[in-house]
Design a protein around this motif. Structure first.
Motif, short mmCIF file in Angstrom:
data_model
loop_
_atom_site.label_atom_id
_atom_site.label_comp_id
_atom_site.label_asym_id
_atom_site.label_seq_id
_atom_site.Cartn_x
_atom_site.Cartn_y
_atom_site.Cartn_z
N ALA A 76 -48.31 29.24 -11.66
CA ALA A 76 -49.27 29.59 -10.62
C ALA A 76 -48.62 29.55 -9.24
O ALA A 76 -48.88 30.41 -8.38
CB ALA A 76 -50.46 28.64 -10.67
N THR A 77 -47.77 28.56 -9.01
CA THR A 77 -47.07 28.45 -7.73
C THR A 77 -46.19 29.66 -7.47
O THR A 77 -46.18 30.22 -6.37
CB THR A 77 -46.22 27.17 -7.70
OG1 THR A 77 -47.07 26.03 -7.82
CG2 THR A 77 -45.43 27.06 -6.41
N MET A 78 -45.47 30.08 -8.50
CA MET A 78 -44.61 31.26 -8.35
C MET A 78 -45.44 32.51 -8.06
O MET A 78 -45.07 33.34 -7.23
CB MET A 78 -43.80 31.46 -9.63
CG MET A 78 -42.76 30.40 -9.89
SD MET A 78 -42.04 30.62 -11.52
CE MET A 78 -41.63 32.34 -11.47
N ALA A 88 -46.93 28.66 -0.04
CA ALA A 88 -47.51 28.51 -1.38
C ALA A 88 -46.68 27.59 -2.25
O ALA A 88 -47.23 26.91 -3.13
CB ALA A 88 -47.65 29.89 -2.03
N LEU A 89 -45.37 27.57 -2.03
CA LEU A 89 -44.51 26.70 -2.84
C LEU A 89 -44.84 25.23 -2.59
O LEU A 89 -45.01 24.44 -3.53
CB LEU A 89 -43.04 26.96 -2.53
CG LEU A 89 -42.48 28.34 -2.91
CD1 LEU A 89 -40.98 28.39 -2.65
CD2 LEU A 89 -42.77 28.67 -4.36
N GLY A 90 -44.94 24.86 -1.32
CA GLY A 90 -45.24 23.47 -1.00
C GLY A 90 -46.61 23.05 -1.50
O GLY A 90 -46.78 21.98 -2.11
N ILE A 91 -47.61 23.90 -1.25
CA ILE A 91 -48.97 23.58 -1.68
C ILE A 91 -49.06 23.54 -3.21
O ILE A 91 -49.68 22.65 -3.79
CB ILE A 91 -49.96 24.61 -1.11
CG1 ILE A 91 -49.99 24.51 0.42
CG2 ILE A 91 -51.36 24.39 -1.67
CD1 ILE A 91 -50.78 25.61 1.09
N GLY A 92 -48.43 24.50 -3.86
CA GLY A 92 -48.48 24.57 -5.32
C GLY A 92 -47.83 23.37 -5.99
O GLY A 92 -48.38 22.82 -6.95
N ILE A 93 -46.67 22.98 -5.50
CA ILE A 93 -45.97 21.83 -6.10
C ILE A 93 -46.76 20.54 -5.85
O ILE A 93 -46.87 19.68 -6.73
CB ILE A 93 -44.54 21.72 -5.53
CG1 ILE A 93 -43.72 22.94 -5.94
CG2 ILE A 93 -43.87 20.44 -6.03
CD1 ILE A 93 -43.63 23.18 -7.44
N THR A 123 -41.25 19.44 -12.44
CA THR A 123 -41.99 20.35 -11.56
C THR A 123 -41.11 20.87 -10.43
O THR A 123 -41.11 22.07 -10.12
CB THR A 123 -43.22 19.64 -10.97
OG1 THR A 123 -44.09 19.23 -12.03
CG2 THR A 123 -43.99 20.56 -10.03
N VAL A 124 -40.34 19.98 -9.83
CA VAL A 124 -39.47 20.38 -8.72
C VAL A 124 -38.27 21.15 -9.23
O VAL A 124 -37.93 22.23 -8.72
CB VAL A 124 -39.01 19.14 -7.92
CG1 VAL A 124 -37.96 19.53 -6.88
CG2 VAL A 124 -40.20 18.49 -7.24
N TYR A 125 -37.63 20.62 -10.26
CA TYR A 125 -36.39 21.19 -10.78
C TYR A 125 -36.59 22.61 -11.31
O TYR A 125 -35.76 23.50 -11.09
CB TYR A 125 -35.86 20.28 -11.88
CG TYR A 125 -34.52 20.68 -12.49
CD1 TYR A 125 -33.48 21.16 -11.71
CD2 TYR A 125 -34.30 20.53 -13.85
CE1 TYR A 125 -32.26 21.50 -12.27
CE2 TYR A 125 -33.08 20.86 -14.43
CZ TYR A 125 -32.07 21.35 -13.62
OH TYR A 125 -30.87 21.68 -14.19
N ILE A 126 -37.70 22.83 -12.00
CA ILE A 126 -37.95 24.14 -12.58
C ILE A 126 -38.93 24.95 -11.73
O ILE A 126 -38.64 26.06 -11.29
CB ILE A 126 -38.46 24.02 -14.02
CG1 ILE A 126 -37.42 23.32 -14.91
CG2 ILE A 126 -38.79 25.40 -14.59
CD1 ILE A 126 -37.85 23.13 -16.35
N GLY A 127 -40.11 24.38 -11.48
CA GLY A 127 -41.15 25.13 -10.79
C GLY A 127 -40.81 25.50 -9.36
O GLY A 127 -40.93 26.67 -8.97
N LEU A 128 -40.39 24.52 -8.58
CA LEU A 128 -40.09 24.79 -7.17
C LEU A 128 -38.86 25.67 -7.02
O LEU A 128 -38.87 26.66 -6.29
CB LEU A 128 -39.89 23.47 -6.42
CG LEU A 128 -39.51 23.61 -4.93
CD1 LEU A 128 -40.58 24.35 -4.16
CD2 LEU A 128 -39.25 22.23 -4.32
#
Length: 277
Positions: A76-78, A88-93, A123-128
């Motif tokens: 969803a963040t992406m 959106a990256l900061g809010i999503g993570i 979450t940070v390593y992959i998602g962000l």
């Protein structure tokens, strides 16, 4: 002695090349047809990587990450980064982390902090980190930016492998990755600088010297990402993160250099190469 079809790294080289070409073909096809389909490819890779990593963490350390919120929140963040940009990256993570905190309540206090820490790390390593690939894709020349990014990471791998096999004698980090040599890093650096200069000049219309800087940055970042993944696997006591990709291991074994390099590539291209949008 490795089999004749294998490499010095103990891999089945023909199989690894075939799988790599297949993955590259999927990425290239999505970029050259409709850009948003590449976002779908990234999202699928992120979801599979989270699932793969949670299984490895559970088997090796008994860590129970909140993989459903992590995968859903990362995707969803992406997706939100496409219309809303870096905010959106900061809010999503942050939202994904909050969801993980609540999701883990159901398993009680035992191991809560360790499980939550692992969830936030994934979450940070992959998602962000993967979210920065979305940011690269957004401008009108996003396909060229992503292509530049992918070419440089491939150049890093190919240059490092070739130089390491032909001339590798001095280990770079023997306690982390014994087969990685300074000669191999030199090959990665040379290949990345050449590929960077050509890609920035021909694909993005930028100055060739910007490509040289980008090549140096990617060679360093990709190597750091590879060594970090090696440390994680050594800590967990596993050879590969999975078995999904024949000749490579798991999908996370291919994402190790891509994820941190996406952050650096987006940052440098944003500052040094004006977008067409």
């Amino acid at each position: 002695m490795a089999a004749q079809s294998g490499s010095r790294a103990g891999r089945n080289l023909p199989m690894a090349i075939g799988v790599g070409v297949g993955l590259g073909g999927i990425a290239l096809l999505s970029l050259l047809t409709y850009r948003i389909t590449f976002l779908i490819v990234i999202a699928a890779a992120v979801a599979v990587s989270v699932w793969e990593l949670q299984g490895t963490l559970l088997r090796a350390r008994g860590l129970r990450i909140s993989w459903i919120p992590v995968a859903a929140g990362s995707v969803a963040t992406m997706a939100l980064a496409w219309p809303y940009g870096p905010a959106a990256l900061g809010i999503g993570i942050a939202a994904t982390t909050l969801l993980c905190m609540v999701w883990r309540f159901r398993l009680g206090a035992d191991g809560y902090l360790a499980d939550l820490s692992a969830s936030v790390f994934v979450t940070v390593y992959i998602g962000l980190f993967a979210g920065f690939a979305t940011l690269m894709l957004v401008p009108a020349d996003g396909a060229q930016r992503i292509l530049t990014f992918l070419i440089l990471v491939v150049a890093n791998d190919v240059g490092g492998y070739a130089a390491g096999v032909l001339a590798g004698k001095h280990p770079m980090a023997p306690t982390i990755s014994p087969k990685k040599s300074w000669e191999g890093f030199g090959g990665s650096l040379a290949a990345c600088m050449l590929a960077g200069a050509l890609c920035v000049w021909l694909l993005l219309g930028g100055h060739w010297w910007v490509g040289l800087l980008l090549g140096v940055a990617i060679a360093v970042t990709a190597t750091v990402g590879d060594l970090t993944e090696s440390l994680i696997k050594r800590d967990l006591g596993v050879k590969d993160m999975g078995t999904l990709l024949p000749g490579h291991g798991g999908l996370m074994d291919r994402m190790d250099s891509l994820l941190p390099s996406a952050v650096v590539t987006w940052a440098l291209l944003t500052v040094l190469v004006p977008t067409l949008a």
